[in-house]
Design a protein around this motif. Structure first.
Motif, PDB file in Angstrom:
ATOM      1  N   SER A  61       1.300  -0.961   0.239  1.00 32.46           N
ATOM      2  CA  SER A  61      -0.141   0.103   0.039  1.00 32.46           C
ATOM      3  C   SER A  61       0.358   1.476  -0.192  1.00 32.46           C
ATOM      4  CB  SER A  61      -1.363  -0.060   1.207  1.00 32.46           C
ATOM      5  OG  SER A  61      -1.227   1.266   1.085  1.00 32.46           O
ATOM      6  N   PRO A  62       0.884   2.120  -1.306  1.00 33.07           N
ATOM      7  CA  PRO A  62       1.199   3.463  -0.584  1.00 33.07           C
ATOM      8  C   PRO A  62       1.324   4.208   0.436  1.00 33.07           C
ATOM      9  CG  PRO A  62      -0.930   3.269  -2.121  1.00 33.07           C
ATOM     10  CD  PRO A  62      -0.988   2.111  -1.669  1.00 33.07           C
ATOM     11  N   SER A  63       0.160   3.793   1.424  1.00 35.13           N
ATOM     12  CA  SER A  63       0.191   4.536   2.203  1.00 35.13           C
ATOM     13  C   SER A  63       0.995   3.929   3.829  1.00 35.13           C
ATOM     14  CB  SER A  63      -1.398   4.431   3.156  1.00 35.13           C
ATOM     15  OG  SER A  63      -2.274   3.474   3.325  1.00 35.13           O
ATOM     16  N   ALA A  64       1.148   2.589   3.156  1.00 32.36           N
ATOM     17  CA  ALA A  64       2.086   2.253   4.072  1.00 32.36           C
ATOM     18  C   ALA A  64       3.592   2.264   4.411  1.00 32.36           C
ATOM     19  CB  ALA A  64       1.687   0.408   4.191  1.00 32.36           C
ATOM     20  N   ASP A  65       3.979   3.818   5.235  1.00 26.31           N
ATOM     21  CA  ASP A  65       5.392   3.910   5.454  1.00 26.31           C
ATOM     22  C   ASP A  65       6.265   2.655   4.973  1.00 26.31           C
ATOM     23  OD1 ASP A  65       7.096   6.108   5.169  1.00 26.31           O
ATOM     24  OD2 ASP A  65       7.804   5.700   7.171  1.00 26.31           O
ATOM     25  N   ALA A  94       5.430  10.527  -5.852  1.00 29.90           N
ATOM     26  CA  ALA A  94       4.432   9.575  -6.278  1.00 29.90           C
ATOM     27  C   ALA A  94       4.612   8.732  -7.325  1.00 29.90           C
ATOM     28  CB  ALA A  94       3.228  10.350  -6.883  1.00 29.90           C
ATOM     29  N   THR A  95       3.629   7.626  -7.437  1.00 26.57           N
ATOM     30  CA  THR A  95       3.806   7.058  -8.171  1.00 26.57           C
ATOM     31  C   THR A  95       1.850   6.694  -8.921  1.00 26.57           C
ATOM     32  OG1 THR A  95       3.783   4.648  -6.248  1.00 26.57           O
ATOM     33  CG2 THR A  95       5.576   4.841  -6.622  1.00 26.57           C
ATOM     34  N   TRP A  99       0.372   0.925 -11.174  1.00 30.79           N
ATOM     35  CA  TRP A  99       0.868  -0.331 -10.297  1.00 30.79           C
ATOM     36  C   TRP A  99       0.986  -0.014  -8.824  1.00 30.79           C
ATOM     37  CZ3 TRP A  99       4.772   0.378  -6.549  1.00 30.79           C
ATOM     38  CH2 TRP A  99       5.940  -0.404  -6.539  1.00 30.79           C
ATOM     39  N   ASP A 100       0.099   0.894  -8.022  1.00 22.84           N
ATOM     40  CA  ASP A 100       0.019   0.491  -6.571  1.00 22.84           C
ATOM     41  C   ASP A 100      -0.885  -0.731  -6.649  1.00 22.84           C
ATOM     42  OD1 ASP A 100       1.513   2.180  -6.093  1.00 22.84           O
ATOM     43  OD2 ASP A 100      -0.369   4.368  -5.868  1.00 22.84           O
TER      44      ASP A 100
END
Length: 121
Positions: A61-65, A94-95, A99-100
Motif C-alpha cells: 500500500s502506498p499509504s504504508a510508510d 508519487a507512483t 502500478w499501486d
C-alpha cells in the motif's frame, strides 16, 4: 547494457541527455542503499524527475510508510562518482495508481519525484 555483454554503453555526445539523465540514490526501507536511472522532464516547475516505480517504493500500500524508500538524492549527469551539475534532494514523489493496484503490470511502472530546485537543463 546489451544482453549477453558485460560492458555498459555510456552516452558521450553531450547535450540534453548528458544534462538531464542521471542517478537517483536512495535507501531501501530495509536499510540497504540503492540507485536507479532517472531523468529530468519538461515541466512548469522545472524540478520534475521520472524514474521506475520500484525505485521509489516496494510492493504494498502506498499509504504504508514501510513500502517507501528513503533518503532520495538525484544527481543529473552522474558519471563515475562525479556530480557535474550538483545534486538535489527529493521533496515529493508519487507512483502510478495502476502500478499501486497491480505492480506486476508491464505498463504504468513509472514514478515521478520533485526536487525543491530546478534540476538539470
Amino acid at each position: 547494457m546489451i544482453r549477453g555483454h558485460r560492458r555498459a554503453w555510456v552516452w558521450t555526445h553531450g547535450g540534453a541527455v548528458e544534462k538531464n539523465v542521471g542517478r537517483l540514490f536512495f535507501t531501501f526501507s530495509d536499510g540497504y542503499d540503492g540507485s536507479c536511472t532517472a531523468t529530468v522532464v519538461t515541466s512548469a516547475n522545472r524540478s520534475t524527475v521520472i524514474t521506475a516505480a520500484h525505485c521509489l517504493r516496494g510492493v504494498g500500500s502506498p499509504s504504508a510508510d514501510a513500502t517507501w524508500n528513503h533518503n532520495f538524492y538525484f544527481v543529473p549527469g552522474y558519471r563515475n562518482g562525479t556530480k557535474p551539475l550538483g545534486g538535489f534532494s527529493i521533496r515529493t514523489m508519487a507512483t502510478s495508481s495502476r502500478w499501486d493496484a497491480d505492480p506486476d503490470t508491464i505498463t504504468h511502472r513509472f514514478a515521478v519525484a520533485r526536487t525543491p530546485f530546478p534540476a538539470g537543463r
